[in-house]
Design a protein around this motif. Structure first.
Motif, short mmCIF file in Angstrom:
data_model
loop_
_atom_site.label_atom_id
_atom_site.label_comp_id
_atom_site.label_asym_id
_atom_site.label_seq_id
_atom_site.Cartn_x
_atom_site.Cartn_y
_atom_site.Cartn_z
N THR A 35 -150.64 36.96 -100.49
CA THR A 35 -151.63 35.90 -100.33
C THR A 35 -152.21 35.48 -101.68
O THR A 35 -152.40 34.29 -101.94
CB THR A 35 -152.77 36.38 -99.41
N VAL A 36 -152.48 36.45 -102.55
CA VAL A 36 -153.04 36.14 -103.86
C VAL A 36 -152.06 35.32 -104.69
O VAL A 36 -152.40 34.25 -105.22
CB VAL A 36 -153.44 37.42 -104.61
N TRP A 37 -150.83 35.80 -104.80
CA TRP A 37 -149.85 35.14 -105.67
C TRP A 37 -149.34 33.83 -105.08
O TRP A 37 -148.75 33.01 -105.80
CB TRP A 37 -148.69 36.08 -105.96
N ASP A 38 -149.61 33.60 -103.80
CA ASP A 38 -149.23 32.34 -103.19
C ASP A 38 -149.94 31.16 -103.86
O ASP A 38 -149.45 30.02 -103.82
CB ASP A 38 -149.54 32.37 -101.70
N VAL A 39 -151.07 31.42 -104.49
CA VAL A 39 -151.78 30.38 -105.24
C VAL A 39 -150.88 29.80 -106.32
O VAL A 39 -150.77 28.58 -106.49
CB VAL A 39 -153.07 30.95 -105.86
N CYS A 40 -150.22 30.68 -107.07
CA CYS A 40 -149.33 30.22 -108.15
C CYS A 40 -148.13 29.46 -107.59
O CYS A 40 -147.68 28.47 -108.18
CB CYS A 40 -148.87 31.40 -108.99
N ARG A 41 -147.60 29.92 -106.47
CA ARG A 41 -146.47 29.23 -105.86
C ARG A 41 -146.84 27.80 -105.50
O ARG A 41 -146.07 26.86 -105.75
CB ARG A 41 -146.00 29.99 -104.61
N ARG A 42 -148.02 27.62 -104.92
CA ARG A 42 -148.46 26.28 -104.55
C ARG A 42 -148.63 25.39 -105.77
O ARG A 42 -148.27 24.21 -105.75
CB ARG A 42 -149.78 26.35 -103.76
N HIS A 43 -149.17 25.96 -106.85
CA HIS A 43 -149.34 25.17 -108.06
C HIS A 43 -148.00 24.80 -108.69
O HIS A 43 -147.84 23.69 -109.23
CB HIS A 43 -150.19 25.94 -109.08
N GLN A 45 -145.20 24.29 -107.06
CA GLN A 45 -144.66 23.20 -106.24
C GLN A 45 -145.34 21.88 -106.58
O GLN A 45 -144.68 20.84 -106.69
CB GLN A 45 -144.83 23.53 -104.76
N ARG A 46 -146.64 21.94 -106.74
CA ARG A 46 -147.40 20.74 -107.10
C ARG A 46 -146.98 20.23 -108.47
O ARG A 46 -146.80 19.02 -108.66
CB ARG A 46 -148.89 21.09 -107.09
N TYR A 47 -146.80 21.15 -109.42
CA TYR A 47 -146.41 20.78 -110.78
C TYR A 47 -145.03 20.13 -110.79
O TYR A 47 -144.80 19.13 -111.50
CB TYR A 47 -146.41 22.04 -111.65
N ARG A 49 -143.68 18.31 -108.64
CA ARG A 49 -143.71 16.96 -108.09
C ARG A 49 -144.38 15.95 -109.02
O ARG A 49 -144.35 14.75 -108.75
CB ARG A 49 -144.43 16.96 -106.74
N MET A 50 -144.99 16.43 -110.09
CA MET A 50 -145.74 15.54 -110.98
C MET A 50 -144.83 14.76 -111.91
O MET A 50 -143.73 15.19 -112.24
CB MET A 50 -146.72 16.37 -111.85
N ARG A 51 -145.34 13.62 -112.36
CA ARG A 51 -144.68 12.87 -113.42
C ARG A 51 -144.85 13.61 -114.75
O ARG A 51 -145.73 14.45 -114.91
CB ARG A 51 -145.26 11.45 -113.53
N ARG A 52 -144.01 13.29 -115.71
CA ARG A 52 -144.04 13.99 -117.00
C ARG A 52 -145.42 13.91 -117.67
O ARG A 52 -145.91 14.89 -118.22
CB ARG A 52 -142.98 13.38 -117.92
N ALA A 53 -146.05 12.73 -117.62
CA ALA A 53 -147.36 12.57 -118.25
C ALA A 53 -148.39 13.47 -117.58
O ALA A 53 -149.24 14.08 -118.26
CB ALA A 53 -147.79 11.11 -118.18
N ALA A 54 -148.35 13.56 -116.26
CA ALA A 54 -149.29 14.42 -115.54
C ALA A 54 -149.03 15.89 -115.83
O ALA A 54 -149.96 16.70 -115.91
CB ALA A 54 -149.21 14.15 -114.04
N GLN A 55 -147.77 16.26 -115.99
CA GLN A 55 -147.44 17.64 -116.32
C GLN A 55 -148.02 18.04 -117.68
O GLN A 55 -148.45 19.19 -117.85
CB GLN A 55 -145.93 17.83 -116.32
N ARG A 56 -148.03 17.11 -118.63
CA ARG A 56 -148.59 17.43 -119.94
C ARG A 56 -150.08 17.71 -119.86
O ARG A 56 -150.62 18.49 -120.66
CB ARG A 56 -148.32 16.28 -120.92
N ARG A 57 -150.77 17.08 -118.91
CA ARG A 57 -152.22 17.28 -118.77
C ARG A 57 -152.54 18.48 -117.88
O ARG A 57 -153.68 18.96 -117.88
CB ARG A 57 -152.86 16.03 -118.16
N PHE A 58 -151.58 18.97 -117.13
CA PHE A 58 -151.85 20.02 -116.15
C PHE A 58 -152.17 21.34 -116.84
O PHE A 58 -151.58 21.70 -117.86
CB PHE A 58 -150.63 20.20 -115.24
N ASP A 59 -153.11 22.08 -116.28
CA ASP A 59 -153.49 23.39 -116.79
C ASP A 59 -152.41 24.40 -116.40
O ASP A 59 -152.41 24.93 -115.29
CB ASP A 59 -154.84 23.78 -116.20
N LYS A 60 -151.50 24.70 -117.33
CA LYS A 60 -150.32 25.51 -117.00
C LYS A 60 -150.65 26.97 -116.76
O LYS A 60 -149.82 27.71 -116.24
CB LYS A 60 -149.27 25.34 -118.10
N THR A 61 -151.84 27.40 -117.15
CA THR A 61 -152.25 28.77 -116.83
C THR A 61 -152.19 29.02 -115.33
O THR A 61 -151.86 30.11 -114.87
CB THR A 61 -153.68 29.04 -117.34
N ARG A 62 -152.45 27.98 -114.55
CA ARG A 62 -152.51 28.13 -113.09
C ARG A 62 -151.12 28.37 -112.49
O ARG A 62 -151.01 28.74 -111.32
CB ARG A 62 -153.15 26.90 -112.48
#
Length: 354
Positions: A35-43, A45-47, A49-62
């Motif tokens: 359940t805890v690590w599922d947070v990273c899996r969801r992020h 998947q979200r990452y 699906r993002m466009r390249r510009a949005a990926q550059r702004r995304f907080d990759k620690t998550r």
């Protein structure tokens, strides 16, 4: 004071220490690892699906850290850590203290703080504020349907903490972020790593309070309070700073009954909806830190309120005890409002060697 040299392999790297802190947070909390690590899996998947510009702004620690309120502000994973200065709040003067200690012969490489900056935290509230109904159901031996309303309310609270949805909090978040940014910059200037570990330390507190209260003899609120005062941090902060365990609602002689452990980030502030859900689930008592709980809406529940600093200190000390057990050569010092309490073994909550 000149410290004696010790073998290099007796010390962790920053990466090893950080990874172990995350593992401790998973192990000590009420949620299972999946359940805890599922947070990273969801992020991830979200990452993807993002466009390249949005990926550059995304907080990759998550993508790799399941706790949104934990960050590495300075240092590299390969850095060797010989000594740790631990504190509750990361203030710039802590970096100056490390510099002074190192000039005296110590070898402090890491500022380990509980509270961090909040630019990250305000955007990642859903990573650590959301309750997990199935895990709660297992913990309290209740049907998941009774825990579902609590999980829904926690999710709503996480959304409300986002600055774009709650502009009134922006100034406070920015102030806290600038404070920690200044601390990190000073750490970089003296070549010292700087991290904050919040929810994993809170998970340690959750486990400590859970174990101690459940082991306390008797069935009244006073029995629970007496059991909690067996924890050294509560005794020392009471003696040295007049920080006491109090009961803002209910009475010491009341039956403890089924009690809700409110010592993790997900349950610090209880809304009226959450309180009604707890009452409907058969809870009699709340034990934890309460900063926004309105007493007139408690619906007859007992409240045992724990002072903030000693409660945080229990979590930090429990984490540091795990570090000391794995890397005995590591020097660990306390600073500021944090009182270092050493235990012979992790989870020996009511014992102390100093």
């Amino acid at each position: 004071m000149i410290k004696q040299s010790k073998p290099a392999d007796a010390y962790p790297t920053l990466g090893a220490l950080w990874d172990y802190a995350m593992d401790i947070g998973v192990e000590m909390g009420y949620r299972d690892a999946r359940t805890v690590w599922d947070v990273c899996r969801r992020h991830r998947q979200r990452y993807d699906r993002m466009r390249r510009a949005a990926q550059r702004r995304f907080d990759k620690t998550r993508l790799t850290v399941p706790f949104g309120d934990c960050r590495v502000y300075a240092g590299r994973r390969s850095d060797k850590i010989h000594g740790v200065l631990a504190t509750i709040d990361a203030m710039p003067d802590a970096a100056l203290q490390i510099n002074q200690l190192n000039l005296q012969g110590w070898n402090i490489d890491l500022l380990f703080a509980h509270h961090g900056g909040s630019r990250e935290m305000m955007y990642t509230a859903e990573d650590y504020l959301s309750l997990d109904a199935p895990s709660l159901a297992r913990t309290y031996s209740l049907p998941a349907s009774l825990m579902k309303p609590l999980a829904v309310e926690a999710h709503n609270r996480a959304l409300s903490k986002h600055p774009d949805r709650n502009p009134k909090t922006r100034a406070n978040w920015r102030f806290r972020y600038m404070r920690v940014s200044g601390t990190a910059e000073r750490c970089r200037q003296i070549n010292v790593a700087h991290v904050n570990v919040h929810t994993p330390c809170d998970a340690v507190v959750w486990r400590a309070v859970w174990d101690v209260v459940n082991e306390a003899a008797g069935g009244t609120c006073q029995d629970a309070i007496d059991g909690l005062y067996r924890i050294p941090e509560f005794r020392r902060y009471r003696q040295q700073a007049q920080m006491r365990i109090t009961m803002p609602a209910g009475g010491p002689g009341n039956k403890l009954g089924r009690w809700w452990n409110a010592t993790c980030a997900a349950t610090l502030n209880l809304t009226e909806q959450s309180l009604r859900a707890l009452k409907a689930a058969g809870f009699d008592t709340l034990i934890g830190i309460f900063t926004e709980c309105e007493m007139e809406k408690l619906l007859g529940l007992n409240v045992i309120s724990l002072p903030h600093d000693p409660t945080d200190a229990i979590g930090i000390n429990g984490m540091l005890d795990c570090f000391a057990e794995r890397w005995p050569a590591l020097d660990i010092l306390g600073y500021g409002k944090f009182v270092r309490v050493e235990r012979r073994h992790p989870r020996a909550w009511t014992e102390a060697v100093n």
